[in-house]
Design an enzyme around this catalytic site. Structure first.
Site, PDB file in Angstrom:
ATOM      1  N   TYR A 135     -15.798  -3.694   5.790  1.00  0.00           N
ATOM      2  CA  TYR A 135     -14.459  -3.146   6.033  1.00  0.00           C
ATOM      3  C   TYR A 135     -14.013  -3.463   7.465  1.00  0.00           C
ATOM      4  O   TYR A 135     -12.923  -4.003   7.693  1.00  0.00           O
ATOM      5  CB  TYR A 135     -14.455  -1.629   5.795  1.00  0.00           C
ATOM      6  CG  TYR A 135     -13.161  -0.954   6.187  1.00  0.00           C
ATOM      7  CD1 TYR A 135     -12.060  -0.961   5.336  1.00  0.00           C
ATOM      8  CD2 TYR A 135     -13.030  -0.310   7.421  1.00  0.00           C
ATOM      9  CE1 TYR A 135     -10.861  -0.349   5.702  1.00  0.00           C
ATOM     10  CE2 TYR A 135     -11.847   0.306   7.793  1.00  0.00           C
ATOM     11  CZ  TYR A 135     -10.770   0.285   6.942  1.00  0.00           C
ATOM     12  OH  TYR A 135      -9.584   0.886   7.311  1.00  0.00           O
ATOM     13  N   LYS A 150     -10.922  -5.937   8.682  1.00  0.00           N
ATOM     14  CA  LYS A 150      -9.832  -5.422   9.524  1.00  0.00           C
ATOM     15  C   LYS A 150      -9.757  -6.209  10.838  1.00  0.00           C
ATOM     16  O   LYS A 150      -8.682  -6.449  11.372  1.00  0.00           O
ATOM     17  CB  LYS A 150     -10.060  -3.936   9.819  1.00  0.00           C
ATOM     18  CG  LYS A 150      -9.748  -3.030   8.643  1.00  0.00           C
ATOM     19  CD  LYS A 150      -8.239  -2.893   8.455  1.00  0.00           C
ATOM     20  CE  LYS A 150      -7.877  -2.081   7.246  1.00  0.00           C
ATOM     21  NZ  LYS A 150      -6.427  -2.011   7.021  1.00  0.00           N
ATOM     22  N   GLU A 205     -12.731   1.038  12.951  1.00  0.00           N
ATOM     23  CA  GLU A 205     -13.961   0.396  12.458  1.00  0.00           C
ATOM     24  C   GLU A 205     -14.125  -1.018  12.999  1.00  0.00           C
ATOM     25  O   GLU A 205     -15.195  -1.606  12.861  1.00  0.00           O
ATOM     26  CB  GLU A 205     -13.988   0.396  10.929  1.00  0.00           C
ATOM     27  CG  GLU A 205     -14.113   1.776  10.297  1.00  0.00           C
ATOM     28  CD  GLU A 205     -15.507   2.398  10.429  1.00  0.00           C
ATOM     29  OE1 GLU A 205     -16.468   1.651  10.662  1.00  0.00           O
ATOM     30  OE2 GLU A 205     -15.596   3.637  10.318  1.00  0.00           O
ATOM     31  N   SER A 261      -7.942  -0.672  12.395  1.00  0.00           N
ATOM     32  CA  SER A 261      -8.841   0.484  12.257  1.00  0.00           C
ATOM     33  C   SER A 261      -9.845   0.574  13.395  1.00  0.00           C
ATOM     34  O   SER A 261     -10.294  -0.448  13.943  1.00  0.00           O
ATOM     35  CB  SER A 261      -9.607   0.334  10.938  1.00  0.00           C
ATOM     36  OG  SER A 261     -10.722   1.182  10.908  1.00  0.00           O
ATOM     37  N   GLY A 314      -0.528   4.657  -1.314  1.00  0.00           N
ATOM     38  CA  GLY A 314      -1.648   5.326  -0.647  1.00  0.00           C
ATOM     39  C   GLY A 314      -1.187   6.527   0.169  1.00  0.00           C
ATOM     40  O   GLY A 314      -0.001   6.864   0.210  1.00  0.00           O
ATOM     41  N   LEU A 356      -1.145  -8.679  -5.224  1.00  0.00           N
ATOM     42  CA  LEU A 356      -1.087  -9.247  -3.869  1.00  0.00           C
ATOM     43  C   LEU A 356      -1.869 -10.543  -3.750  1.00  0.00           C
ATOM     44  O   LEU A 356      -1.620 -11.351  -2.858  1.00  0.00           O
ATOM     45  CB  LEU A 356      -1.655  -8.238  -2.866  1.00  0.00           C
ATOM     46  CG  LEU A 356      -0.811  -7.001  -2.571  1.00  0.00           C
ATOM     47  CD1 LEU A 356      -1.559  -6.068  -1.631  1.00  0.00           C
ATOM     48  CD2 LEU A 356       0.521  -7.399  -1.969  1.00  0.00           C
ATOM     49  N   GLY A 385       0.821  -1.219   0.000  1.00  0.00           N
ATOM     50  CA  GLY A 385       0.000   0.000   0.000  1.00  0.00           C
ATOM     51  C   GLY A 385       0.848   1.258   0.000  1.00  0.00           C
ATOM     52  O   GLY A 385       0.418   2.313   0.474  1.00  0.00           O
TER      53      GLY A 385
HETATM   54  P1  NAP Z   1      -5.291   4.513   0.853  1.00  0.00           P
HETATM   55  O1  NAP Z   1      -4.758   5.881   0.591  1.00  0.00           O
HETATM   56  O2  NAP Z   1      -6.627   4.148   0.329  1.00  0.00           O
HETATM   57  O3  NAP Z   1      -4.215   3.492   0.331  1.00  0.00           O
HETATM   58  C1  NAP Z   1      -4.535   2.129   0.200  1.00  0.00           C
HETATM   59  C2  NAP Z   1      -3.392   1.409  -0.466  1.00  0.00           C
HETATM   60  O4  NAP Z   1      -3.785   0.052  -0.652  1.00  0.00           O
HETATM   61  C3  NAP Z   1      -3.031   1.970  -1.846  1.00  0.00           C
HETATM   62  O5  NAP Z   1      -1.640   1.879  -2.015  1.00  0.00           O
HETATM   63  C4  NAP Z   1      -3.747   1.021  -2.791  1.00  0.00           C
HETATM   64  O6  NAP Z   1      -3.123   0.878  -4.050  1.00  0.00           O
HETATM   65  C5  NAP Z   1      -3.609  -0.287  -2.021  1.00  0.00           C
HETATM   66  N1  NAP Z   1      -4.619  -1.260  -2.482  1.00  0.00           N
HETATM   67  C6  NAP Z   1      -5.956  -1.125  -2.427  1.00  0.00           C
HETATM   68  N2  NAP Z   1      -6.536  -2.222  -2.972  1.00  0.00           N
HETATM   69  C7  NAP Z   1      -5.531  -3.032  -3.377  1.00  0.00           C
HETATM   70  C8  NAP Z   1      -5.487  -4.295  -4.025  1.00  0.00           C
HETATM   71  N3  NAP Z   1      -6.595  -4.949  -4.361  1.00  0.00           N
HETATM   72  N4  NAP Z   1      -4.276  -4.826  -4.296  1.00  0.00           N
HETATM   73  C9  NAP Z   1      -3.162  -4.161  -3.962  1.00  0.00           C
HETATM   74  N5  NAP Z   1      -3.129  -2.959  -3.343  1.00  0.00           N
HETATM   75  C10 NAP Z   1      -4.308  -2.413  -3.059  1.00  0.00           C
HETATM   76  O7  NAP Z   1      -5.332   4.216   2.434  1.00  0.00           O
HETATM   77  P2  NAP Z   1      -4.595   5.012   3.607  1.00  0.00           P
HETATM   78  O8  NAP Z   1      -5.483   6.110   4.048  1.00  0.00           O
HETATM   79  O9  NAP Z   1      -3.203   5.273   3.233  1.00  0.00           O
HETATM   80  O10 NAP Z   1      -4.644   3.925   4.765  1.00  0.00           O
HETATM   81  C11 NAP Z   1      -3.559   3.028   4.971  1.00  0.00           C
HETATM   82  C12 NAP Z   1      -4.043   1.856   5.784  1.00  0.00           C
HETATM   83  O11 NAP Z   1      -4.545   2.317   7.041  1.00  0.00           O
HETATM   84  C13 NAP Z   1      -5.176   1.058   5.138  1.00  0.00           C
HETATM   85  O12 NAP Z   1      -4.997  -0.294   5.459  1.00  0.00           O
HETATM   86  C14 NAP Z   1      -6.405   1.604   5.823  1.00  0.00           C
HETATM   87  O13 NAP Z   1      -7.462   0.671   5.815  1.00  0.00           O
HETATM   88  C15 NAP Z   1      -5.870   1.857   7.221  1.00  0.00           C
HETATM   89  N6  NAP Z   1      -6.606   2.881   7.939  1.00  0.00           N
HETATM   90  C16 NAP Z   1      -6.639   4.138   7.428  1.00  0.00           C
HETATM   91  C17 NAP Z   1      -7.346   5.100   8.115  1.00  0.00           C
HETATM   92  C18 NAP Z   1      -7.389   6.525   7.602  1.00  0.00           C
HETATM   93  O14 NAP Z   1      -8.113   7.341   8.184  1.00  0.00           O
HETATM   94  N7  NAP Z   1      -6.633   6.877   6.584  1.00  0.00           N
HETATM   95  C19 NAP Z   1      -8.015   4.802   9.312  1.00  0.00           C
HETATM   96  C20 NAP Z   1      -7.947   3.498   9.783  1.00  0.00           C
HETATM   97  C21 NAP Z   1      -7.233   2.545   9.101  1.00  0.00           C
HETATM   98  P3  NAP Z   1      -3.571   1.743  -5.341  1.00  0.00           P
HETATM   99  O15 NAP Z   1      -2.858   3.064  -5.182  1.00  0.00           O
HETATM  100  O16 NAP Z   1      -3.093   0.932  -6.470  1.00  0.00           O
HETATM  101  O17 NAP Z   1      -5.062   1.875  -5.255  1.00  0.00           O
END
Ligand code: NAP
Length: 322
Positions: free
Chosen positions: A150, A154, A128, A126, A11, A56, A8
């Site tokens: 979701y 998680k 969640e 998370s 992201g 993945l 990821g």
């Molecule tokens: P994000 O910006 O949506 O990034 C998600 C990453 O996962 C991206 O690199 C995306 O790749 C990759 N991904 C999604 N689907 C995929 C798939 N099928 N195969 C391979 N890669 C895939 O999320 P974030 O905000 O950085 O969050 C990072 C982590 O923290 C996540 O696990 C999220 O659930 C968790 N989290 C975030 C928050 C928040 O508020 N941000 C809160 C709680 C937990 P692409 O660029 O190719 O789409």
């Protein structure tokens, strides 16, 4: 040179994490699925960054990258990261957010056993997982009872991190509350608001449609949350840590702060509630108590709510209305 592997990496969090690790002299391996990673463009072709284009979910692909890179630290960030998207494809959400993490843990454990060198894993869990939380604020021991695909995915990964910890892997969960930045896509309500406010103030948009304006969330600054992940990896013992500001605001509060930044005090005529954007089951309030992360990791958020909103609006004014 310590080696880190990030799933990821393209992201919001992955890109901040990569920047932070590279700045501290790590060799960073990132798993990507697309060739264009806007969030990574700031890093350009950093000599210590290697991107691996890998599906993945393909058999053995993830395992091969873990074995090839033999990382000291693994950050499990790849996920279908929005609740709304998880309702659209619950099965795929389970596969990416759940099964892939289990395979990553198994692969890290295998490298540790074969090489004898410790591998430390941090999973992005998370808030969640708590769903309609049994208590407020939530702590690490709050009952896990997710209310969305979701959250359930998680929760599965979160619990499996604990299983591998019991098997001798330094595996930790950072239980992340909402954290934002200009790198959030507009599919998330915060960035939708700040981008819309910037366009409205520039006369490029007439209004915003949103869901439940009374939902309360605990919003922090994304780079602070990435710092918590690194502290969890560096801690003497693996554990679970709530990562949150401990202050919650409503979506309406977010609107107040964002519109105020562009000099609009009354936004009532600019925002419409569209039932389509109201989640099927929405936790009314998420509020985390990060005392344990503060006590044991020395972590604390550095950016308050008003500053967070101001930073996002200012970025979007430059980006969309500049
Ligand atoms: P994000 O910006 O949506 O990034 C998600 C990453 O996962 C991206 O690199 C995306 O790749 C990759 N991904 C999604 N689907 C995929 C798939 N099928 N195969 C391979 N890669 C895939 O999320 P974030 O905000 O950085 O969050 C990072 C982590 O923290 C996540 O696990 C999220 O659930 C968790 N989290 C975030 C928050 C928040 O508020 N941000 C809160 C709680 C937990 P692409 O660029 O190719 O789409």
């Amino acid at each position: 040179m310590p080696v880190a592997l990030i799933t990821g990496i393209s992201g919001q969090d992955g890109s901040y994490l990569a920047e932070s690790l590279l700045a501290d002299g790590y060799q960073v391996h990132g798993i990507v699925r697309n060739s264009t990673e806007e969030n990574l463009s700031a890093l350009g072709s950093h000599a210590a960054l290697t991107l691996h284009s890998v599906d993945l979910q393909a058999p053995d692909a993830l395992e091969n990258v873990v074995a090839l890179t033999s990382p000291d630290e693994v950050y499990s960030l790849a996920a279908i990261s929005s609740v709304a998207a998880s309702w659209k494809d619950p099965v795929q959400t389970g596969a990416v957010n759940g099964q892939v993490v289990v395979r990553l843990l198994e692969a890290a454990s295998g490298v540790q056993e074969r090489s004898g060198h410790p591998v430390r894993v941090v999973h992005a869990s998370s808030a969640e997982i708590f769903g309609q939380a049994a208590e407020t604020p939530q702590v690490e021991t709050t009952a896990i009872r997710p209310s969305s695909p979701y959250g359930a995915s998680k929760a599965y990964a979160h619990l499996t991190v604990g299983v591998y910890r019991g098997r001798g892997l330094h595996a930790s969960n950072t239980i992340l509350y909402n954290h934002e930045s200009p790198r959030r896509p507009e599919t998330f309500v915060t960035r939708k608001i700040t981008a819309s406010v910037a366009r409205i103030s520039a006369g490029l948009q007439t209004g915003i449609e949103l869901g439940n304006l009374d939902a309360r969330r605990d919003w922090g600054w994304a780079p602070d949350y990435v710092a918590a992940m690194r502290l969890a990896a560096a801690a003497p013992n693996p554990d679970d840590y709530i990562v949150a500001t401990g202050v919650s605001h409503t979506i309406a509060d977010f609107l107040d702060a964002a519109f105020a930044r562009v000099g609009i005090d009354d936004w009532s005529g600019l925002v419409a509630v569209n039932p389509e954007f109201v989640r099927p089951v929405d936790p009314a309030e998420q509020l985390g108590d990060a005392s344990k992360a503060h006590r044991e990791l020395g972590w604390a958020p550095s950016v308050d709510f008003e500053t967070l909103v101001a930073r996002m609006v200012d970025h979007d004014l430059e980006h969309f209305a500049g």
